[in-house]
Design a protein around this motif. Structure first.
Motif, PDB file in Angstrom:
ATOM      1  N   ALA A   1       9.751  -0.345  -4.495  1.00  0.00           N
ATOM      2  CA  ALA A   1       9.176  -1.364  -5.372  1.00  0.00           C
ATOM      3  C   ALA A   1      10.021  -1.436  -6.639  1.00  0.00           C
ATOM      4  CB  ALA A   1       7.724  -1.031  -5.701  1.00  0.00           C
ATOM      5  N   ASP A   2      11.074  -2.200  -6.563  1.00  0.00           N
ATOM      6  CA  ASP A   2      12.061  -2.229  -7.629  1.00  0.00           C
ATOM      7  C   ASP A   2      12.820  -3.550  -7.535  1.00  0.00           C
ATOM      8  OD1 ASP A   2      14.629  -1.725  -9.098  1.00  0.00           O
ATOM      9  OD2 ASP A   2      13.806   0.297  -9.262  1.00  0.00           O
ATOM     10  N   LEU A   3      13.125  -4.150  -8.682  1.00  0.00           N
ATOM     11  CA  LEU A   3      13.862  -5.413  -8.668  1.00  0.00           C
ATOM     12  C   LEU A   3      15.262  -5.262  -8.089  1.00  0.00           C
ATOM     13  CD1 LEU A   3      12.848  -7.003 -12.096  1.00  0.00           C
ATOM     14  CD2 LEU A   3      12.066  -7.658  -9.813  1.00  0.00           C
ATOM     15  N   THR A   4      15.776  -4.054  -8.045  1.00  0.00           N
ATOM     16  CA  THR A   4      17.105  -3.837  -7.477  1.00  0.00           C
ATOM     17  C   THR A   4      17.073  -3.699  -5.963  1.00  0.00           C
ATOM     18  OG1 THR A   4      16.987  -1.427  -7.708  1.00  0.00           O
ATOM     19  CG2 THR A   4      17.825  -2.679  -9.592  1.00  0.00           C
ATOM     20  N   VAL A   5      15.879  -3.675  -5.378  1.00  0.00           N
ATOM     21  CA  VAL A   5      15.725  -3.510  -3.923  1.00  0.00           C
ATOM     22  C   VAL A   5      15.138  -4.784  -3.340  1.00  0.00           C
ATOM     23  CG1 VAL A   5      14.577  -2.211  -2.091  1.00  0.00           C
ATOM     24  CG2 VAL A   5      15.399  -1.021  -4.145  1.00  0.00           C
ATOM     25  N   GLN A   6      15.782  -5.342  -2.341  1.00  0.00           N
ATOM     26  CA  GLN A   6      15.269  -6.525  -1.656  1.00  0.00           C
ATOM     27  C   GLN A   6      15.046  -6.207  -0.183  1.00  0.00           C
ATOM     28  OE1 GLN A   6      18.009  -9.789  -2.436  1.00  0.00           O
ATOM     29  NE2 GLN A   6      16.756 -10.469  -4.143  1.00  0.00           N
ATOM     30  N   LEU A   7      13.869  -6.572   0.291  1.00  0.00           N
ATOM     31  CA  LEU A   7      13.536  -6.404   1.705  1.00  0.00           C
ATOM     32  C   LEU A   7      12.995  -7.727   2.238  1.00  0.00           C
ATOM     33  CD1 LEU A   7      11.635  -2.969   1.635  1.00  0.00           C
ATOM     34  CD2 LEU A   7      14.036  -3.367   2.243  1.00  0.00           C
ATOM     35  N   PRO A   8      13.102  -7.972   3.544  1.00  0.00           N
ATOM     36  CA  PRO A   8      12.512  -9.198   4.103  1.00  0.00           C
ATOM     37  C   PRO A   8      10.996  -9.205   3.904  1.00  0.00           C
ATOM     38  CG  PRO A   8      14.013  -8.161   5.667  1.00  0.00           C
ATOM     39  CD  PRO A   8      13.816  -7.179   4.564  1.00  0.00           C
ATOM     40  N   ARG A   9      10.425 -10.385   3.781  1.00  0.00           N
ATOM     41  CA  ARG A   9       8.971 -10.457   3.649  1.00  0.00           C
ATOM     42  C   ARG A   9       8.276  -9.811   4.842  1.00  0.00           C
ATOM     43  NH1 ARG A   9       7.516 -16.437   1.278  1.00  0.00           N
ATOM     44  NH2 ARG A   9       8.658 -17.102   3.130  1.00  0.00           N
ATOM     45  N   ALA A  10       8.886  -9.935   6.009  1.00  0.00           N
ATOM     46  CA  ALA A  10       8.297  -9.324   7.195  1.00  0.00           C
ATOM     47  C   ALA A  10       8.176  -7.813   7.040  1.00  0.00           C
ATOM     48  CB  ALA A  10       9.135  -9.665   8.434  1.00  0.00           C
ATOM     49  N   LYS A  11       9.133  -7.193   6.374  1.00  0.00           N
ATOM     50  CA  LYS A  11       9.093  -5.744   6.178  1.00  0.00           C
ATOM     51  C   LYS A  11       7.963  -5.356   5.232  1.00  0.00           C
ATOM     52  CE  LYS A  11      11.439  -2.588   7.433  1.00  0.00           C
ATOM     53  NZ  LYS A  11      11.175  -1.737   8.610  1.00  0.00           N
ATOM     54  N   TRP A  12       7.789  -6.133   4.140  1.00  0.00           N
ATOM     55  CA  TRP A  12       6.683  -5.847   3.236  1.00  0.00           C
ATOM     56  C   TRP A  12       5.349  -6.025   3.967  1.00  0.00           C
ATOM     57  CZ3 TRP A  12       8.061  -2.998  -0.418  1.00  0.00           C
ATOM     58  CH2 TRP A  12       9.213  -3.203  -1.168  1.00  0.00           C
ATOM     59  N   ALA A  13       5.281  -7.010   4.848  1.00  0.00           N
ATOM     60  CA  ALA A  13       4.055  -7.206   5.631  1.00  0.00           C
ATOM     61  C   ALA A  13       3.771  -5.985   6.501  1.00  0.00           C
ATOM     62  CB  ALA A  13       4.175  -8.459   6.492  1.00  0.00           C
ATOM     63  N   GLN A  14       4.806  -5.409   7.088  1.00  0.00           N
ATOM     64  CA  GLN A  14       4.629  -4.197   7.898  1.00  0.00           C
ATOM     65  C   GLN A  14       4.096  -3.032   7.070  1.00  0.00           C
ATOM     66  OE1 GLN A  14       8.261  -3.169   9.938  1.00  0.00           O
ATOM     67  NE2 GLN A  14       8.478  -5.211  10.847  1.00  0.00           N
ATOM     68  N   TYR A  15       4.478  -3.015   5.794  1.00  0.00           N
ATOM     69  CA  TYR A  15       4.033  -1.933   4.915  1.00  0.00           C
ATOM     70  C   TYR A  15       2.606  -2.138   4.403  1.00  0.00           C
ATOM     71  CZ  TYR A  15       8.822  -0.100   4.602  1.00  0.00           C
ATOM     72  OH  TYR A  15      10.043   0.450   4.874  1.00  0.00           O
ATOM     73  N   GLY A  16       2.000  -3.285   4.712  1.00  0.00           N
ATOM     74  CA  GLY A  16       0.628  -3.526   4.297  1.00  0.00           C
ATOM     75  C   GLY A  16       0.481  -4.436   3.099  1.00  0.00           C
ATOM     76  N   VAL A  17       1.550  -5.102   2.699  1.00  0.00           N
ATOM     77  CA  VAL A  17       1.474  -6.048   1.581  1.00  0.00           C
ATOM     78  C   VAL A  17       0.979  -7.387   2.118  1.00  0.00           C
ATOM     79  CG1 VAL A  17       2.775  -7.222  -0.228  1.00  0.00           C
ATOM     80  CG2 VAL A  17       3.340  -4.858   0.389  1.00  0.00           C
ATOM     81  N   THR A  18      -0.008  -7.979   1.462  1.00  0.00           N
ATOM     82  CA  THR A  18      -0.582  -9.257   1.884  1.00  0.00           C
ATOM     83  C   THR A  18      -0.680 -10.189   0.678  1.00  0.00           C
ATOM     84  OG1 THR A  18      -2.885  -8.655   1.400  1.00  0.00           O
ATOM     85  CG2 THR A  18      -2.020  -8.024   3.572  1.00  0.00           C
ATOM     86  N   TYR A  19      -1.101 -11.429   0.929  1.00  0.00           N
ATOM     87  CA  TYR A  19      -1.492 -12.299  -0.163  1.00  0.00           C
ATOM     88  C   TYR A  19      -2.770 -11.739  -0.804  1.00  0.00           C
ATOM     89  CZ  TYR A  19       1.931 -15.797   1.319  1.00  0.00           C
ATOM     90  OH  TYR A  19       3.098 -16.456   1.617  1.00  0.00           O
ATOM     91  N   PRO A  20      -3.092 -12.161  -2.025  1.00  0.00           N
ATOM     92  CA  PRO A  20      -4.264 -11.581  -2.709  1.00  0.00           C
ATOM     93  C   PRO A  20      -5.563 -11.720  -1.930  1.00  0.00           C
ATOM     94  CG  PRO A  20      -2.904 -12.778  -4.275  1.00  0.00           C
ATOM     95  CD  PRO A  20      -2.335 -13.065  -2.907  1.00  0.00           C
ATOM     96  N   ASP A  21      -5.704 -12.787  -1.135  1.00  0.00           N
ATOM     97  CA  ASP A  21      -6.943 -12.982  -0.380  1.00  0.00           C
ATOM     98  C   ASP A  21      -6.927 -12.297   0.970  1.00  0.00           C
ATOM     99  OD1 ASP A  21      -5.164 -14.543   1.028  1.00  0.00           O
ATOM    100  OD2 ASP A  21      -6.181 -16.446   0.648  1.00  0.00           O
TER     101      ASP A  21
END
Length: 438
Positions: A289-309
């Motif tokens: 979780a850092d501005l210097t690190v970029q990952l595909p949105r699909a990867k963040w989704a795998q980690y459990g990141v969702t939209y607020p709702d």
């Protein structure tokens, strides 16, 4: 190109908008620009004394008058006419109050939730939407020509001056030339002084009209003279680029600077609130979780990141960074490539995130979700102590000032990794205790 050296720009802007925010929302909503009666700087500046001329030490012992003569020669060599130099000369005086203010400036950190609550308040969102309607043609033209959405322009306009209500009330030329003679940022402000003379020479503003902040920024989106000269455009067709009084010129010029100075990417997002599920596994890569690190949105989704709702993120490869301005228990955002324009406009993380968030609100996004319980923030003296301990551990945190900028946050993350703590870059009492005992 940065609007100012990053550290200085962050301090000046946060201080300026904090002062502007002292006005009540009701009065700020339709407040007219501050009216200042221009006065030749020579009538307001204090007399030059031997003790006030700190700049002489880095100019070969030159007096201010000798230094100014050389600066005028530089301006002439850069193409500024003798007529413009002569017109500006009554304002080219040394004012030690400006230098003292520059050296004595202080900014103290606030939690992001508190800062954004004040600075991205509902009335600023509503005024931004109103301005977009009032100046629909200029906003539409700017988006077509430069690719910058109206909400992005309006958010900067709101934060920098409350749409022209708070532009500063000091004569610009004395500020610029005083800081040019001072040693701290002499070269930068010599360039800014010459750019201000070019603005006069071009016929955009007269010397007496150059009224702004103490650090020489001008106009409703607070441009330094170099950016005013390079990016201001005449959008109202009157033959002048007037960023103090012409809303159309402000809109077009701000869009030009964001697009061409800050390299905005047409048609792409900038910031989007997300939620990191409370049920994420203990193996969640907080250090990513850092501005210097970029990952595909699909990867963040795998980690459990969702939209607020709770809706899932798109299963695509768009590169994004996970931004946690208050650590893993605070608000969370996906920062896209265009968020770099915000951190270059102002590298203060709290300002840039607030500006990006306000733009999403003006564009129609709901309020962000606030933490269920308050997030502890170390007091100023303990943040400063943590920085000192990080320096002792071998890290470069920049200035030890109790303000956790990007360098300090990077060092915090590295020590969190070392001690096996969740590496979310948020300075905590637990980490401070480990550092004290380390």
């Amino acid at each position: 190109m940065l609007r100012m050296t990053l550290r200085m720009r962050a301090i000046i802007s946060v201080a300026a908008i904090a002062i502007a925010d002292l006005a009540s929302p009701a009065s700020a909503q339709f407040a007219p620009p501050v009216q200042v009666r221009p006065v030749a700087a020579s009538t307001t500046a204090r007399p030059v004394t031997a003790t006030s001329l700190r700049g002489a030490t880095c100019h070969g012992g030159q007096s201010f008058d000798q230094f100014l003569a050389g600066l005028k020669q530089q301006a002439s060599a850069a193409g500024v006419s003798s007529r413009a130099i002569a017109a500006a000369t009554p304002w080219l005086v040394y004012d030690p109050r400006i230098v003292n203010r520059d050296r004595g400036q202080r900014v103290f950190g606030q939690p992001f939730t508190e800062f954004s609550r004040r600075m991205a308040a509902d009335y600023r969102m509503q005024n931004g939407q109103l301005k977009i309607k009032q100046h629909a043609a200029a906003f539409a033209r700017a988006e077509k020509e430069f690719g910058v959405p109206p909400a992005v322009i309006a958010a900067f306009w709101a934060l920098e001056s409350d749409f022209g209500a708070q532009m500063g009330n000091l004569s610009t030329l004395p500020s610029l030339v005083s800081l040019a003679y001072d040693c701290r940022r002499s070269k930068m402000f010599q360039d800014e002084t010459i750019a201000a003379l070019k603005i006069i020479d071009r016929g955009d503003l007269a010397p007496a009209e150059m009224i702004g902040s103490w650090a020489g920024e001008l106009g409703q989106t607070q441009f330094l003279p170099t950016h005013y000269y390079n990016y201001a455009v005449d959008y109202d067709g009157d033959g002048h680029r007037n960023l103090l009084r012409s809303a159309d010129d402000v809109i077009g010029s701000t869009a030009n600077y964001i697009a061409n100075g800050l390299k905005w990417r047409r048609g792409e997002p900038w910031l989007q609130e997300v939620r990191v599920s409370a049920n994420v596994p203990s193996s969640f890569p907080w250090d990513q979780a850092d501005l210097t690190v970029q990952l595909p949105r699909a990867k963040w989704a795998q980690y459990g990141v969702t939209y607020p709702d709770g809706r899932p993120l798109p299963n695509d490869n768009m590169p994004t960074s996970l931004l946690l301005p208050m650590g893993r228990f605070g608000p969370a955002f996906l920062a896209y490539a265009n968020f770099a324009a915000y951190t270059e406009w102002n590298n203060s993380l709290i300002y840039s995130t607030t500006a990006g968030y306000l733009a999403t609100r003006i564009a129609g996004a709901p309020r962000m979700r606030l933490p269920v319980t308050p997030i502890p923030q170390l007091p100023f003296n303990e943040l400063k102590e943590m920085q000192q301990l990080l320096v002792r551990a071998g890290f470069n945190v920049g200035k030890v000032d109790g303000i956790m900028g990007q360098q300090s946050r990077t060092a915090v993350k590295a020590m969190q990794v070392k001690y096996g703590l969740p590496a979310d870059s948020w300075p905590t009492a637990e980490l401070l205790a480990r550092l004290r005992g380390g």
